[in-house]
Design a protein around this motif. Structure first.
Motif, PDB file in Angstrom:
ATOM      1  N   GLY A 167       0.810  -1.212   0.000  1.00 46.95           N
ATOM      2  CA  GLY A 167       0.000   0.000   0.000  1.00 46.95           C
ATOM      3  C   GLY A 167       0.847   1.266   0.000  1.00 46.95           C
ATOM      4  O   GLY A 167       2.081   1.233   0.040  1.00 46.95           O
ATOM      5  N   VAL A 168       0.148   2.414  -0.040  1.00 46.15           N
ATOM      6  CA  VAL A 168       0.803   3.726  -0.074  1.00 46.15           C
ATOM      7  C   VAL A 168       0.315   4.554   1.110  1.00 46.15           C
ATOM      8  O   VAL A 168      -0.890   4.624   1.377  1.00 46.15           O
ATOM      9  CB  VAL A 168       0.494   4.466  -1.388  1.00 46.15           C
ATOM     10  CG1 VAL A 168       1.037   5.889  -1.341  1.00 46.15           C
ATOM     11  CG2 VAL A 168       1.079   3.709  -2.577  1.00 46.15           C
ATOM     12  N   PHE A 169       1.245   5.180   1.823  1.00 52.33           N
ATOM     13  CA  PHE A 169       0.871   6.059   2.927  1.00 52.33           C
ATOM     14  C   PHE A 169       1.574   7.397   2.796  1.00 52.33           C
ATOM     15  O   PHE A 169       2.606   7.523   2.132  1.00 52.33           O
ATOM     16  CB  PHE A 169       1.226   5.421   4.281  1.00 52.33           C
ATOM     17  CG  PHE A 169       2.698   5.169   4.484  1.00 52.33           C
ATOM     18  CD1 PHE A 169       3.565   6.195   4.822  1.00 52.33           C
ATOM     19  CD2 PHE A 169       3.211   3.888   4.339  1.00 52.33           C
ATOM     20  CE1 PHE A 169       4.921   5.968   5.005  1.00 52.33           C
ATOM     21  CE2 PHE A 169       4.576   3.648   4.525  1.00 52.33           C
ATOM     22  CZ  PHE A 169       5.421   4.686   4.856  1.00 52.33           C
ATOM     23  N   VAL A 170       0.999   8.411   3.440  1.00 52.98           N
ATOM     24  CA  VAL A 170       1.658   9.703   3.644  1.00 52.98           C
ATOM     25  C   VAL A 170       1.470  10.037   5.115  1.00 52.98           C
ATOM     26  O   VAL A 170       0.341  10.132   5.594  1.00 52.98           O
ATOM     27  CB  VAL A 170       1.053  10.815   2.764  1.00 52.98           C
ATOM     28  CG1 VAL A 170       1.678  12.161   3.123  1.00 52.98           C
ATOM     29  CG2 VAL A 170       1.256  10.503   1.284  1.00 52.98           C
ATOM     30  N   GLU A 171       2.570  10.178   5.842  1.00 48.21           N
ATOM     31  CA  GLU A 171       2.511  10.443   7.278  1.00 48.21           C
ATOM     32  C   GLU A 171       3.039  11.848   7.558  1.00 48.21           C
ATOM     33  O   GLU A 171       4.238  12.108   7.458  1.00 48.21           O
ATOM     34  CB  GLU A 171       3.331   9.412   8.056  1.00 48.21           C
ATOM     35  CG  GLU A 171       3.200   9.559   9.559  1.00 48.21           C
ATOM     36  CD  GLU A 171       3.819   8.386  10.326  1.00 48.21           C
ATOM     37  OE1 GLU A 171       3.596   8.323  11.550  1.00 48.21           O
ATOM     38  OE2 GLU A 171       4.530   7.563   9.712  1.00 48.21           O
ATOM     39  N   VAL A 172       2.127  12.755   7.878  1.00 51.31           N
ATOM     40  CA  VAL A 172       2.493  14.129   8.230  1.00 51.31           C
ATOM     41  C   VAL A 172       2.679  14.181   9.746  1.00 51.31           C
ATOM     42  O   VAL A 172       1.731  13.980  10.509  1.00 51.31           O
ATOM     43  CB  VAL A 172       1.404  15.122   7.786  1.00 51.31           C
ATOM     44  CG1 VAL A 172       1.789  16.541   8.219  1.00 51.31           C
ATOM     45  CG2 VAL A 172       1.194  15.056   6.282  1.00 51.31           C
ATOM     46  N   GLY A 173       3.902  14.422  10.171  1.00 50.13           N
ATOM     47  CA  GLY A 173       4.243  14.356  11.581  1.00 50.13           C
ATOM     48  C   GLY A 173       4.880  13.010  11.884  1.00 50.13           C
ATOM     49  O   GLY A 173       4.512  12.331  12.838  1.00 50.13           O
ATOM     50  N   ALA A 174       5.864  12.635  11.071  1.00 45.60           N
ATOM     51  CA  ALA A 174       6.494  11.314  11.192  1.00 45.60           C
ATOM     52  C   ALA A 174       7.454  11.234  12.366  1.00 45.60           C
ATOM     53  O   ALA A 174       7.918  10.153  12.709  1.00 45.60           O
ATOM     54  CB  ALA A 174       7.232  10.969   9.891  1.00 45.60           C
ATOM     55  N   ARG A 202       5.006   1.496   1.137  1.00 48.44           N
ATOM     56  CA  ARG A 202       5.942   2.604   0.964  1.00 48.44           C
ATOM     57  C   ARG A 202       5.132   3.890   0.907  1.00 48.44           C
ATOM     58  O   ARG A 202       3.939   3.887   0.620  1.00 48.44           O
ATOM     59  CB  ARG A 202       6.767   2.441  -0.315  1.00 48.44           C
ATOM     60  CG  ARG A 202       7.691   1.231  -0.315  1.00 48.44           C
ATOM     61  CD  ARG A 202       8.788   1.344   0.731  1.00 48.44           C
ATOM     62  NE  ARG A 202       9.664   0.183   0.733  1.00 48.44           N
ATOM     63  CZ  ARG A 202       9.491  -0.901   1.470  1.00 48.44           C
ATOM     64  NH1 ARG A 202       8.439  -0.995   2.279  1.00 48.44           N
ATOM     65  NH2 ARG A 202      10.350  -1.898   1.417  1.00 48.44           N
ATOM     66  N   GLY A 203       5.804   4.990   1.169  1.00 50.43           N
ATOM     67  CA  GLY A 203       5.086   6.251   1.139  1.00 50.43           C
ATOM     68  C   GLY A 203       6.018   7.422   1.357  1.00 50.43           C
ATOM     69  O   GLY A 203       7.185   7.378   0.968  1.00 50.43           O
ATOM     70  N   LEU A 204       5.500   8.453   2.012  1.00 43.63           N
ATOM     71  CA  LEU A 204       6.270   9.657   2.272  1.00 43.63           C
ATOM     72  C   LEU A 204       6.186   9.996   3.748  1.00 43.63           C
ATOM     73  O   LEU A 204       5.091  10.066   4.322  1.00 43.63           O
ATOM     74  CB  LEU A 204       5.736  10.833   1.445  1.00 43.63           C
ATOM     75  CG  LEU A 204       6.511  12.150   1.575  1.00 43.63           C
ATOM     76  CD1 LEU A 204       7.930  11.993   1.025  1.00 43.63           C
ATOM     77  CD2 LEU A 204       5.772  13.278   0.837  1.00 43.63           C
ATOM     78  N   LEU A 205       7.350  10.214   4.375  1.00 42.18           N
ATOM     79  CA  LEU A 205       7.430  10.577   5.780  1.00 42.18           C
ATOM     80  C   LEU A 205       7.771  12.068   5.865  1.00 42.18           C
ATOM     81  O   LEU A 205       8.855  12.485   5.457  1.00 42.18           O
ATOM     82  CB  LEU A 205       8.516   9.753   6.474  1.00 42.18           C
ATOM     83  CG  LEU A 205       8.287   8.231   6.451  1.00 42.18           C
ATOM     84  CD1 LEU A 205       9.567   7.492   6.811  1.00 42.18           C
ATOM     85  CD2 LEU A 205       7.155   7.848   7.388  1.00 42.18           C
ATOM     86  N   VAL A 206       6.839  12.860   6.384  1.00 39.72           N
ATOM     87  CA  VAL A 206       6.983  14.308   6.423  1.00 39.72           C
ATOM     88  C   VAL A 206       7.203  14.762   7.860  1.00 39.72           C
ATOM     89  O   VAL A 206       6.416  14.418   8.753  1.00 39.72           O
ATOM     90  CB  VAL A 206       5.736  15.003   5.840  1.00 39.72           C
ATOM     91  CG1 VAL A 206       5.944  16.523   5.781  1.00 39.72           C
ATOM     92  CG2 VAL A 206       5.396  14.455   4.458  1.00 39.72           C
TER      93      VAL A 206
END
Length: 275
Positions: A75-82, A101-105
């Motif tokens: 799956g795909v995630f985006v975590e704002v506040g990683a 996999r995704g993006l860690l912000v």
């Protein structure tokens, strides 16, 4: 009637035009800021014993995520506040056990430094994310770091970076304040190149509900360019849950309170019942 002030204002607008969140220049700028996966340490994640296994609220949230996505791989995630990508990260297990996999912000430079030394295998982005359609200058407040920082209390404190508007007088007095540029959430998503997102997370000390509401509203007004299956947000402020639930239902989501501060929005397409 023509005035000199009007001329200055007009020239300023021409020089600094208001950008749309999908403005190609802004998207390219953020895309260049995205860094390759850190893959620090021994390069492995251990999903059986996450660092927060004794933190009740996160255990409940983690269980919900595992129940919902137990059979979903890649799956795909985006975590704002990683934060540091390890402590209290709600995407750790998905990445370690399900190959997501995704993006860690992460906006805090100190937390981001630790994130870049973590064993995470997803790209990272060191920016502040905000509501609205244009970049803004914001003040952020970091709680004073206790010693040693790697204790449970210390790790909690490291996760308490917040926008100035959500800080208490005590936070301001004891904390450190600095200014940074915050970018629209939709611009960050566009820079990441994700149109279909399985899990979108807003995990911050204040402002989680505002980001959620802004994303739902603006994304719908723009014709839903980003399709999200599940949204997890954290917010300790008092909100009218009934109103939120009704609004979420009108957009095809079910709103669930996992703990007093952690909430889930599940899109009806998931068709998952929590145990």
């Amino acid at each position: 009637m023509y005035t000199y002030g009007v001329e200055i204002c007009w020239r300023r607008k021409l020089r600094y035009p208001i950008m749309r969140p999908d403005d190609a220049r802004l998207v390219r700028y953020l895309r260049r800021m995205i860094e390759a996966p850190p893959m620090g340490g021994d390069g492995t994640l251990h999903p059986q014993h996450p660092p927060w296994h004794n933190v009740t609220s996160y255990n409940a949230t983690e269980k919900a995520i595992r129940d919902i996505f137990a059979a979903t791989e890649g799956g795909v995630f985006v975590e704002v506040g990683a934060q540091d990508g390890v402590w209290l990260s709600n995407t750790w297990w998905l990445e370690a056990a399900r190959g997501w996999r995704g993006l860690l912000v992460e906006a805090d430079p100190l937390n981001y430094h630790h994130l870049r030394n973590s064993p995470r295998t997803s790209p990272t982005l060191p920016v502040c994310v905000t509501t609205g359609l244009t970049p803004t200058q914001e003040a952020l407040v970091r709680r004073k770091q206790p010693e040693p920082w790697n204790t449970t209390i210390g790790m909690h404190q490291r996760g308490q970076t917040m926008l100035n508007r959500y800080a208490t007088p005590t936070d301001l007095y004891l904390g450190q304040t600095w200014h940074t540029t915050c970018y629209p959430l939709l611009t960050v998503l566009a820079a990441a190149g994700y149109k279909q997102i399985n899990l979108l997370i807003f995990d911050m000390a204040g402002g989680g509900f505002e980001l959620l509401q802004d994303f739902m509203t603006v994304n719908m007004e723009l014709g839903n360019p980003f399709r999200v299956q599940m949204i997890l947000y954290q917010d300790t402020s008092l909100v009218n849950e009934k109103v939120i639930s009704e609004e979420a239902k009108s957009l095809g989501y079910t709103h669930l309170a996992i703990t007093a501060a952690h909430f889930l929005l599940l899109h009806n397409s998931l068709g998952v019942a929590l145990q």
